[in-house]
Write a protein that holds these residues in place. Structure first.
Motif, PDB file in Angstrom:
ATOM      1  N   LEU A  15      19.712   9.586   4.544  1.00  0.00           N
ATOM      2  CA  LEU A  15      18.291   9.215   4.512  1.00  0.00           C
ATOM      3  C   LEU A  15      17.805   8.726   5.879  1.00  0.00           C
ATOM      4  O   LEU A  15      16.696   9.061   6.309  1.00  0.00           O
ATOM      5  CB  LEU A  15      18.045   8.148   3.448  1.00  0.00           C
ATOM      6  N   ILE A  16      18.629   7.963   6.566  1.00  0.00           N
ATOM      7  CA  ILE A  16      18.257   7.476   7.900  1.00  0.00           C
ATOM      8  C   ILE A  16      18.086   8.646   8.861  1.00  0.00           C
ATOM      9  O   ILE A  16      17.078   8.760   9.559  1.00  0.00           O
ATOM     10  CB  ILE A  16      19.319   6.482   8.430  1.00  0.00           C
ATOM     11  N   PHE A  17      19.065   9.559   8.891  1.00  0.00           N
ATOM     12  CA  PHE A  17      18.982  10.694   9.810  1.00  0.00           C
ATOM     13  C   PHE A  17      17.838  11.631   9.455  1.00  0.00           C
ATOM     14  O   PHE A  17      17.175  12.181  10.336  1.00  0.00           O
ATOM     15  CB  PHE A  17      20.313  11.454   9.861  1.00  0.00           C
ATOM     16  N   GLU A  18      17.604  11.840   8.155  1.00  0.00           N
ATOM     17  CA  GLU A  18      16.505  12.706   7.726  1.00  0.00           C
ATOM     18  C   GLU A  18      15.146  12.126   8.108  1.00  0.00           C
ATOM     19  O   GLU A  18      14.198  12.861   8.317  1.00  0.00           O
ATOM     20  CB  GLU A  18      16.564  12.945   6.217  1.00  0.00           C
ATOM     21  N   LEU A  21      13.350  12.258  12.586  1.00  0.00           N
ATOM     22  CA  LEU A  21      12.441  13.211  13.228  1.00  0.00           C
ATOM     23  C   LEU A  21      10.986  12.998  12.818  1.00  0.00           C
ATOM     24  O   LEU A  21      10.112  12.951  13.689  1.00  0.00           O
ATOM     25  CB  LEU A  21      12.881  14.652  12.977  1.00  0.00           C
ATOM     26  N   PRO A  22      10.674  12.844  11.512  1.00  0.00           N
ATOM     27  CA  PRO A  22       9.269  12.580  11.170  1.00  0.00           C
ATOM     28  C   PRO A  22       8.763  11.258  11.748  1.00  0.00           C
ATOM     29  O   PRO A  22       7.579  11.124  12.060  1.00  0.00           O
ATOM     30  CB  PRO A  22       9.238  12.540   9.645  1.00  0.00           C
ATOM     31  N   LEU A  23       9.651  10.287  11.916  1.00  0.00           N
ATOM     32  CA  LEU A  23       9.254   9.003  12.501  1.00  0.00           C
ATOM     33  C   LEU A  23       8.956   9.146  13.982  1.00  0.00           C
ATOM     34  O   LEU A  23       7.942   8.654  14.476  1.00  0.00           O
ATOM     35  CB  LEU A  23      10.372   7.970  12.294  1.00  0.00           C
ATOM     36  N   ILE A  24       9.824   9.852  14.701  1.00  0.00           N
ATOM     37  CA  ILE A  24       9.709   9.957  16.151  1.00  0.00           C
ATOM     38  C   ILE A  24       8.659  10.991  16.561  1.00  0.00           C
ATOM     39  O   ILE A  24       7.877  10.756  17.480  1.00  0.00           O
ATOM     40  CB  ILE A  24      11.083  10.315  16.765  1.00  0.00           C
ATOM     41  N   SER A  25       8.642  12.146  15.884  1.00  0.00           N
ATOM     42  CA  SER A  25       7.745  13.232  16.281  1.00  0.00           C
ATOM     43  C   SER A  25       7.199  13.953  15.047  1.00  0.00           C
ATOM     44  O   SER A  25       7.697  15.027  14.694  1.00  0.00           O
ATOM     45  CB  SER A  25       8.493  14.204  17.185  1.00  0.00           C
ATOM     46  N   PRO A  26       6.182  13.394  14.407  1.00  0.00           N
ATOM     47  CA  PRO A  26       5.663  14.030  13.192  1.00  0.00           C
ATOM     48  C   PRO A  26       5.079  15.424  13.439  1.00  0.00           C
ATOM     49  O   PRO A  26       5.176  16.294  12.567  1.00  0.00           O
ATOM     50  CB  PRO A  26       4.587  13.065  12.699  1.00  0.00           C
ATOM     51  N   THR A  27       4.498  15.646  14.610  1.00  0.00           N
ATOM     52  CA  THR A  27       3.938  16.962  14.908  1.00  0.00           C
ATOM     53  C   THR A  27       5.031  18.018  14.966  1.00  0.00           C
ATOM     54  O   THR A  27       4.898  19.095  14.383  1.00  0.00           O
ATOM     55  CB  THR A  27       3.171  16.934  16.239  1.00  0.00           C
ATOM     56  N   ARG A  28       6.121  17.725  15.649  1.00  0.00           N
ATOM     57  CA  ARG A  28       7.254  18.671  15.741  1.00  0.00           C
ATOM     58  C   ARG A  28       7.870  18.893  14.366  1.00  0.00           C
ATOM     59  O   ARG A  28       8.241  20.012  14.009  1.00  0.00           O
ATOM     60  CB  ARG A  28       8.301  18.140  16.737  1.00  0.00           C
ATOM     61  N   TRP A  29       7.982  17.837  13.562  1.00  0.00           N
ATOM     62  CA  TRP A  29       8.533  17.953  12.221  1.00  0.00           C
ATOM     63  C   TRP A  29       7.671  18.892  11.376  1.00  0.00           C
ATOM     64  O   TRP A  29       8.185  19.739  10.652  1.00  0.00           O
ATOM     65  CB  TRP A  29       8.631  16.577  11.566  1.00  0.00           C
TER      66      TRP A  29
END
Length: 63
Positions: A15-18, A21-29
């Motif tokens: 859950l942490i790893f998943e 990416l949305p936390l750091i870069s929502p646009t890229r996700w």
């Protein structure tokens, strides 16, 4: 640490790893998710199989 606690710890790490990416870069996700929607079912299944096998062999290696 017993088996149940180990499973919960493993799920927590997933859950942490998943969520990184949305936390750091929502646009890229969002872009990656849009590309994923364009894949055919067979391609998604193959990727799922590859991830499961990788996880299985990593687990065997760790134990």
């Amino acid at each position: 640490m017993d088996f149940g606690a180990s499973i919960l710890a493993a799920i927590a790490l997933v859950l942490i790893f998943e969520g990184l990416l949305p936390l750091i870069s929502p646009t890229r996700w969002r872009e990656m998710f849009t590309q994923l929607l364009q894949l055919q079912d067979g391609q998604i299944r193959f990727f799922g199989l590859a991830v499961v096998l990788l996880g299985f062999f990593l687990l065997i290696w760790l134990i």
